[in-house]
Design a protein around this motif. Structure first.
Motif, short mmCIF file in Angstrom:
data_model
loop_
_atom_site.label_atom_id
_atom_site.label_comp_id
_atom_site.label_asym_id
_atom_site.label_seq_id
_atom_site.Cartn_x
_atom_site.Cartn_y
_atom_site.Cartn_z
N PHE A 58 86.13 17.93 20.69
CA PHE A 58 85.83 16.87 21.65
C PHE A 58 87.00 16.70 22.62
O PHE A 58 88.16 16.79 22.23
CB PHE A 58 85.55 15.56 20.92
N PHE A 59 86.63 16.42 23.87
CA PHE A 59 87.62 16.24 24.94
C PHE A 59 87.23 15.01 25.75
O PHE A 59 86.06 14.83 26.10
CB PHE A 59 87.66 17.46 25.87
N GLU A 60 88.23 14.18 26.06
CA GLU A 60 87.99 13.03 26.91
C GLU A 60 88.29 13.43 28.35
O GLU A 60 89.42 13.82 28.68
CB GLU A 60 88.86 11.85 26.49
N LEU A 61 87.27 13.34 29.19
CA LEU A 61 87.39 13.76 30.59
C LEU A 61 87.23 12.58 31.52
O LEU A 61 86.65 11.55 31.16
CB LEU A 61 86.30 14.80 30.92
N GLU A 62 87.75 12.76 32.74
CA GLU A 62 87.46 11.80 33.79
C GLU A 62 87.13 12.56 35.06
O GLU A 62 87.54 13.71 35.27
CB GLU A 62 88.62 10.85 34.02
N PRO A 112 84.44 24.40 24.01
CA PRO A 112 85.01 25.48 23.19
C PRO A 112 86.52 25.41 23.10
O PRO A 112 87.20 25.05 24.06
CB PRO A 112 84.56 26.74 23.93
N THR A 113 87.03 25.76 21.94
CA THR A 113 88.48 25.87 21.74
C THR A 113 88.89 27.32 21.52
O THR A 113 90.05 27.60 21.25
CB THR A 113 88.92 25.02 20.54
N ASP A 114 87.94 28.23 21.64
CA ASP A 114 88.18 29.67 21.52
C ASP A 114 87.29 30.35 22.55
O ASP A 114 86.09 30.05 22.64
CB ASP A 114 87.83 30.16 20.11
N SER A 115 87.85 31.24 23.36
CA SER A 115 87.06 31.87 24.42
C SER A 115 85.93 32.73 23.90
O SER A 115 84.94 32.97 24.61
CB SER A 115 87.97 32.70 25.34
N GLU A 116 86.05 33.22 22.67
CA GLU A 116 84.93 33.95 22.05
C GLU A 116 84.18 32.96 21.17
O GLU A 116 84.56 32.70 20.03
CB GLU A 116 85.43 35.14 21.24
N ASN A 117 83.12 32.39 21.72
CA ASN A 117 82.41 31.32 21.02
C ASN A 117 80.91 31.46 21.21
O ASN A 117 80.43 32.21 22.06
CB ASN A 117 82.90 29.96 21.51
N GLY A 118 80.17 30.71 20.40
CA GLY A 118 78.72 30.79 20.42
C GLY A 118 78.07 30.17 21.62
O GLY A 118 76.83 30.24 21.75
N ALA A 126 91.45 13.09 30.75
CA ALA A 126 91.72 11.67 30.89
C ALA A 126 93.14 11.32 30.49
O ALA A 126 93.66 10.27 30.88
CB ALA A 126 90.73 10.87 30.06
N ARG A 127 93.78 12.23 29.74
CA ARG A 127 95.18 12.05 29.33
C ARG A 127 95.95 13.33 29.61
O ARG A 127 95.37 14.43 29.53
CB ARG A 127 95.26 11.70 27.84
N PRO A 128 97.24 13.25 29.89
CA PRO A 128 98.02 14.46 30.19
C PRO A 128 97.89 15.50 29.07
O PRO A 128 98.03 15.18 27.89
CB PRO A 128 99.46 13.93 30.30
N GLY A 129 97.63 16.75 29.49
CA GLY A 129 97.52 17.83 28.51
C GLY A 129 96.24 17.83 27.71
O GLY A 129 96.08 18.66 26.80
N GLY A 130 95.31 16.97 28.04
CA GLY A 130 94.10 16.83 27.23
C GLY A 130 93.12 17.97 27.34
O GLY A 130 92.15 18.03 26.57
N LEU A 131 93.33 18.90 28.28
CA LEU A 131 92.45 20.06 28.41
C LEU A 131 93.14 21.35 27.96
O LEU A 131 92.57 22.43 28.13
CB LEU A 131 91.97 20.22 29.86
N ALA A 132 94.30 21.25 27.36
CA ALA A 132 95.07 22.44 27.01
C ALA A 132 94.31 23.35 26.05
O ALA A 132 94.43 24.57 26.11
CB ALA A 132 96.41 22.03 26.39
N GLU A 133 93.51 22.78 25.17
CA GLU A 133 92.81 23.59 24.16
C GLU A 133 91.40 23.98 24.58
O GLU A 133 90.73 24.70 23.86
CB GLU A 133 92.77 22.83 22.84
N PHE A 134 90.95 23.49 25.75
CA PHE A 134 89.62 23.86 26.22
C PHE A 134 89.67 25.32 26.67
O PHE A 134 90.46 25.69 27.54
CB PHE A 134 89.20 22.96 27.38
N ALA A 135 88.84 26.18 26.07
CA ALA A 135 88.94 27.63 26.30
C ALA A 135 87.58 28.21 26.66
O ALA A 135 86.84 28.72 25.82
CB ALA A 135 89.50 28.33 25.06
N SER A 136 87.22 28.11 27.94
CA SER A 136 85.94 28.66 28.38
C SER A 136 85.92 30.18 28.25
O SER A 136 86.90 30.86 28.57
CB SER A 136 85.68 28.28 29.84
#
Length: 281
Positions: free
Chosen positions: A4-8, A129-135, A27-37
Protein backbone atom coordinates in the motif's frame (compact mmCIF):
# COMPACT_ATOMS: atom_id res chain seq x y z
CA UNK A 1 5.11 -8.30 -4.26
CA UNK A 2 2.43 -5.63 -3.67
CA UNK A 3 2.11 -2.98 -0.99
CA UNK A 4 0.00 0.00 0.00
CA UNK A 5 1.12 3.53 -0.86
CA UNK A 6 -0.31 6.86 0.25
CA UNK A 7 -0.50 9.18 -2.75
CA UNK A 8 -1.54 12.73 -3.36
CA UNK A 9 -2.49 14.51 -6.56
CA UNK A 10 0.38 16.60 -7.92
CA UNK A 11 -1.50 17.97 -10.95
CA UNK A 12 -4.10 17.09 -13.57
CA UNK A 13 -4.25 17.55 -17.31
CA UNK A 14 -7.11 17.02 -19.75
CA UNK A 15 -5.57 15.07 -22.63
CA UNK A 16 -8.70 14.94 -24.77
CA UNK A 17 -12.47 14.81 -24.62
CA UNK A 18 -12.40 11.31 -23.20
CA UNK A 19 -9.13 11.17 -21.24
CA UNK A 20 -7.93 12.88 -18.06
CA UNK A 21 -4.37 12.47 -16.78
CA UNK A 22 -3.80 12.60 -13.04
CA UNK A 23 -0.19 12.77 -11.85
CA UNK A 24 0.42 11.40 -8.37
CA UNK A 25 3.32 11.86 -5.98
CA UNK A 26 4.00 10.37 -2.58
CA UNK A 27 2.06 11.96 0.25
CA UNK A 28 5.22 11.70 2.37
CA UNK A 29 8.89 12.11 1.38
CA UNK A 30 10.28 8.88 -0.07
CA UNK A 31 6.88 7.23 -0.02
CA UNK A 32 7.18 5.94 -3.59
CA UNK A 33 10.68 4.50 -3.26
CA UNK A 34 9.43 0.91 -3.21
CA UNK A 35 6.84 1.31 -5.97
CA UNK A 36 8.26 -0.79 -8.84
CA UNK A 37 6.23 -0.69 -12.04
CA UNK A 38 6.96 -3.44 -14.55
CA UNK A 39 5.94 -1.14 -17.40
CA UNK A 40 3.88 -2.42 -20.32
CA UNK A 41 0.31 -2.94 -19.07
CA UNK A 42 1.18 -2.70 -15.37
CA UNK A 43 -2.03 -2.55 -13.40
CA UNK A 44 -2.55 -1.45 -9.82
CA UNK A 45 -5.45 -0.46 -7.61
CA UNK A 46 -6.66 2.91 -6.41
CA UNK A 47 -8.98 3.30 -3.42
CA UNK A 48 -11.12 6.35 -4.11
CA UNK A 49 -13.10 8.32 -1.54
CA UNK A 50 -16.86 8.05 -1.71
CA UNK A 51 -18.75 11.08 -3.03
CA UNK A 52 -19.74 13.51 -0.31
CA UNK A 53 -23.40 12.59 -0.59
CA UNK A 54 -22.48 8.95 0.18
CA UNK A 55 -21.22 9.89 3.64
CA UNK A 56 -17.83 9.16 5.20
CA UNK A 57 -15.35 6.73 3.64
CA UNK A 58 -13.62 3.97 5.57
CA UNK A 59 -9.95 3.61 4.58
CA UNK A 60 -8.69 0.45 2.86
CA UNK A 61 -7.35 -2.26 5.21
CA UNK A 62 -3.67 -1.39 4.86
CA UNK A 63 -2.69 -3.47 7.90
CA UNK A 64 -4.35 -6.69 6.71
CA UNK A 65 -1.35 -7.92 4.67
CA UNK A 66 -2.20 -10.58 2.09
CA UNK A 67 -5.73 -10.75 3.52
CA UNK A 68 -6.45 -7.17 2.47
CA UNK A 69 -9.10 -8.15 -0.08
CA UNK A 70 -11.13 -10.23 2.36
CA UNK A 71 -10.85 -7.40 4.88
CA UNK A 72 -11.97 -4.84 2.28
CA UNK A 73 -14.97 -7.01 1.31
CA UNK A 74 -15.91 -7.33 4.97
CA UNK A 75 -16.23 -3.57 5.31
CA UNK A 76 -19.65 -1.93 5.06
CA UNK A 77 -20.27 -1.56 1.28
CA UNK A 78 -21.88 1.83 1.92
CA UNK A 79 -18.79 3.18 3.69
CA UNK A 80 -15.72 1.43 2.29
CA UNK A 81 -13.49 3.14 -0.24
CA UNK A 82 -14.26 2.59 -3.93
CA UNK A 83 -11.67 0.26 -5.44
CA UNK A 84 -10.78 0.61 -9.11
CA UNK A 85 -8.00 -0.90 -11.23
CA UNK A 86 -5.84 1.32 -13.44
CA UNK A 87 -2.72 1.18 -15.58
CA UNK A 88 0.52 2.94 -14.69
CA UNK A 89 0.88 5.13 -17.76
CA UNK A 90 4.36 6.23 -16.72
CA UNK A 91 6.51 6.18 -13.58
CA UNK A 92 9.32 8.69 -13.09
CA UNK A 93 11.85 8.02 -10.33
CA UNK A 94 12.87 11.65 -10.42
CA UNK A 95 10.98 13.57 -9.16
CA UNK A 96 8.99 10.54 -7.97
CA UNK A 97 5.70 10.62 -9.88
CA UNK A 98 3.13 8.28 -11.42
CA UNK A 99 0.84 9.21 -14.30
CA UNK A 100 -2.57 7.57 -14.55
CA UNK A 101 -4.85 8.24 -17.52
CA UNK A 102 -8.56 8.00 -16.67
CA UNK A 103 -10.97 7.13 -19.48
CA UNK A 104 -13.99 9.35 -18.87
CA UNK A 105 -16.98 7.12 -19.50
CA UNK A 106 -20.30 8.64 -20.42
CA UNK A 107 -21.98 6.87 -17.48
CA UNK A 108 -19.99 9.20 -15.17
CA UNK A 109 -19.30 6.63 -12.49
CA UNK A 110 -17.43 7.38 -9.26
CA UNK A 111 -13.96 7.15 -10.84
CA UNK A 112 -14.89 9.53 -13.65
CA UNK A 113 -16.41 11.98 -11.17
CA UNK A 114 -13.33 11.79 -8.97
CA UNK A 115 -10.88 12.27 -11.85
CA UNK A 116 -12.86 15.25 -13.13
CA UNK A 117 -13.03 16.91 -9.74
CA UNK A 118 -9.76 16.07 -7.99
CA UNK A 119 -7.40 18.87 -7.01
CA UNK A 120 -3.69 19.11 -6.22
CA UNK A 121 -3.15 17.83 -2.69
CA UNK A 122 -6.09 15.41 -2.68
CA UNK A 123 -5.00 12.11 -1.11
CA UNK A 124 -5.85 8.46 -1.61
CA UNK A 125 -4.37 4.99 -1.08
CA UNK A 126 -2.97 2.74 -3.83
CA UNK A 127 -2.06 -0.93 -3.87
CA UNK A 128 0.93 -1.20 -6.15
CA UNK A 129 3.85 -3.47 -7.09
CA UNK A 130 7.02 -3.64 -5.04
CA UNK A 131 8.79 -5.86 -7.59
CA UNK A 132 8.95 -5.08 -11.31
CA UNK A 133 8.30 -8.73 -12.13
CA UNK A 134 4.79 -9.05 -10.76
CA UNK A 135 1.39 -10.51 -11.55
CA UNK A 136 0.02 -7.13 -12.56
CA UNK A 137 1.79 -7.30 -15.94
CA UNK A 138 -0.07 -9.43 -18.51
CA UNK A 139 1.74 -8.55 -21.74
CA UNK A 140 4.16 -11.45 -22.13
CA UNK A 141 4.75 -12.55 -25.74
CA UNK A 142 6.34 -16.00 -25.99
CA UNK A 143 9.79 -16.54 -27.51
CA UNK A 144 9.69 -16.67 -31.28
CA UNK A 145 6.84 -14.17 -31.65
CA UNK A 146 6.95 -12.76 -35.18
CA UNK A 147 4.11 -10.27 -34.89
CA UNK A 148 2.25 -8.56 -32.04
CA UNK A 149 -1.43 -7.72 -32.36
CA UNK A 150 -2.91 -5.11 -30.01
CA UNK A 151 -6.60 -4.23 -29.77
CA UNK A 152 -8.69 -2.30 -27.28
CA UNK A 153 -10.87 0.68 -26.52
CA UNK A 154 -9.93 3.87 -24.69
CA UNK A 155 -9.78 2.07 -21.35
CA UNK A 156 -6.93 0.00 -22.83
CA UNK A 157 -5.18 2.98 -24.45
CA UNK A 158 -2.79 3.66 -21.51
CA UNK A 159 -1.73 0.01 -21.49
CA UNK A 160 -1.26 -0.08 -25.27
CA UNK A 161 0.85 3.08 -24.99
CA UNK A 162 2.98 1.46 -22.29
CA UNK A 163 3.42 -1.70 -24.33
CA UNK A 164 4.47 0.21 -27.45
CA UNK A 165 6.93 2.29 -25.44
CA UNK A 166 8.63 -0.89 -24.19
CA UNK A 167 8.87 -2.82 -27.49
CA UNK A 168 12.22 -2.95 -29.24
CA UNK A 169 13.21 -1.81 -32.70
CA UNK A 170 12.12 -4.10 -35.50
CA UNK A 171 9.20 -5.67 -33.65
CA UNK A 172 6.27 -5.93 -36.05
CA UNK A 173 3.05 -4.61 -34.50
CA UNK A 174 -0.48 -4.09 -35.74
CA UNK A 175 -2.88 -2.30 -33.45
CA UNK A 176 -6.53 -1.24 -33.45
CA UNK A 177 -7.81 1.30 -30.93
CA UNK A 178 -11.44 2.41 -30.68
CA UNK A 179 -12.08 5.78 -29.04
CA UNK A 180 -15.09 8.03 -28.58
CA UNK A 181 -13.83 11.26 -30.16
CA UNK A 182 -11.35 12.23 -32.88
CA UNK A 183 -9.32 14.26 -30.37
CA UNK A 184 -8.78 11.09 -28.29
CA UNK A 185 -6.20 10.01 -30.88
CA UNK A 186 -2.72 10.27 -29.34
CA UNK A 187 0.86 10.07 -30.43
CA UNK A 188 2.18 6.68 -29.28
CA UNK A 189 6.00 6.75 -29.31
CA UNK A 190 7.63 3.42 -30.05
CA UNK A 191 10.76 1.94 -31.58
CA UNK A 192 8.70 -0.92 -32.97
CA UNK A 193 7.58 -1.21 -36.58
CA UNK A 194 4.01 -0.36 -35.63
CA UNK A 195 0.91 0.18 -37.75
CA UNK A 196 -1.89 1.62 -35.59
CA UNK A 197 -5.46 1.99 -36.83
CA UNK A 198 -7.70 4.43 -34.94
CA UNK A 199 -11.44 3.83 -34.96
CA UNK A 200 -13.94 6.52 -33.91
CA UNK A 201 -16.95 4.99 -32.21
CA UNK A 202 -20.16 5.68 -34.10
CA UNK A 203 -18.36 6.92 -37.20
CA UNK A 204 -17.61 3.71 -39.06
CA UNK A 205 -16.21 0.25 -38.47
CA UNK A 206 -16.21 -1.10 -34.92
CA UNK A 207 -13.24 -2.77 -33.24
CA UNK A 208 -14.08 -6.45 -33.80
CA UNK A 209 -15.09 -5.76 -37.39
CA UNK A 210 -11.80 -4.00 -38.12
CA UNK A 211 -9.68 -6.79 -36.64
CA UNK A 212 -11.76 -9.42 -38.44
CA UNK A 213 -11.27 -7.66 -41.78
CA UNK A 214 -7.49 -7.40 -41.40
CA UNK A 215 -5.06 -9.68 -43.18
CA UNK A 216 -4.18 -12.76 -41.12
CA UNK A 217 -0.97 -12.81 -39.14
CA UNK A 218 2.05 -14.42 -40.72
CA UNK A 219 4.35 -16.55 -38.61
CA UNK A 220 3.86 -16.93 -34.87
CA UNK A 221 1.66 -14.11 -33.61
CA UNK A 222 0.85 -12.97 -30.10
CA UNK A 223 -2.32 -11.00 -29.41
CA UNK A 224 -3.12 -8.72 -26.48
CA UNK A 225 -6.71 -7.47 -26.27
CA UNK A 226 -8.47 -5.51 -23.53
CA UNK A 227 -11.46 -3.26 -23.01
CA UNK A 228 -15.19 -3.85 -22.65
CA UNK A 229 -15.69 -7.48 -21.65
CA UNK A 230 -18.24 -8.39 -24.33
CA UNK A 231 -16.10 -6.91 -27.10
CA UNK A 232 -13.02 -8.69 -25.75
CA UNK A 233 -14.83 -12.05 -25.84
CA UNK A 234 -15.84 -11.49 -29.46
CA UNK A 235 -12.30 -10.54 -30.41
CA UNK A 236 -10.82 -13.58 -28.71
CA UNK A 237 -13.38 -15.85 -30.40
CA UNK A 238 -12.33 -14.48 -33.78
CA UNK A 239 -8.59 -14.70 -33.14
CA UNK A 240 -8.66 -18.25 -31.77
CA UNK A 241 -11.41 -19.54 -34.06
CA UNK A 242 -11.27 -17.92 -37.48
CA UNK A 243 -7.73 -16.51 -37.33
CA UNK A 244 -6.33 -19.78 -35.89
CA UNK A 245 -4.11 -18.22 -33.25
CA UNK A 246 -2.90 -20.55 -30.54
CA UNK A 247 -5.16 -19.78 -27.56
CA UNK A 248 -2.05 -19.79 -25.36
CA UNK A 249 -0.79 -16.83 -27.39
CA UNK A 250 -3.84 -14.64 -26.79
CA UNK A 251 -3.93 -12.49 -23.65
CA UNK A 252 -7.37 -11.03 -23.06
CA UNK A 253 -8.75 -8.89 -20.23
CA UNK A 254 -12.16 -7.36 -19.70
CA UNK A 255 -11.26 -4.02 -18.14
CA UNK A 256 -14.93 -3.17 -17.71
CA UNK A 257 -18.38 -4.45 -18.61
CA UNK A 258 -21.25 -2.31 -19.71
CA UNK A 259 -23.78 -1.81 -16.91
CA UNK A 260 -21.60 -3.51 -14.27
CA UNK A 261 -19.36 -2.04 -11.57
CA UNK A 262 -15.92 -3.37 -10.71
CA UNK A 263 -17.28 -4.47 -7.33
CA UNK A 264 -19.86 -6.63 -9.10
CA UNK A 265 -17.23 -8.10 -11.44
CA UNK A 266 -15.01 -8.95 -8.47
CA UNK A 267 -17.93 -10.55 -6.65
CA UNK A 268 -18.65 -12.70 -9.71
CA UNK A 269 -15.00 -13.73 -9.88
CA UNK A 270 -14.98 -14.69 -6.19
CA UNK A 271 -18.14 -16.77 -6.56
CA UNK A 272 -16.79 -18.45 -9.70
CA UNK A 273 -13.50 -19.31 -7.96
CA UNK A 274 -15.40 -20.69 -4.96
CA UNK A 275 -17.55 -22.80 -7.27
CA UNK A 276 -14.52 -24.13 -9.12
CA UNK A 277 -12.82 -25.02 -5.84
CA UNK A 278 -15.91 -26.82 -4.59
CA UNK A 279 -16.15 -28.77 -7.84
CA UNK A 280 -12.56 -29.90 -7.54
CA UNK A 281 -13.11 -31.41 -4.08
Amino acid sequence: MFGFFELEVARTRRLSTGMQRVTFRAARPGGLAEFASGGRDQRFKLFLPRPEDDGPTDPPPVDAGELWYAAWRAQDPDRRSIMRTYTVREQRREPGEIDVDFALHHESGPATRWANGCLAGDRLIALGPTDSENGGVDFRPPPGTAEVLLAGDESALPAIAGILARLGAGTRVRGWIEVGHPDDIQELPTRADAEISWLIRGAGVRLTEAVSAAAPATGQAYAWIAGEAGEVRRLRRHLVGRANLDRRHVTFTGYWRRGTTEEELLEEAVLAAAGAAAGAE
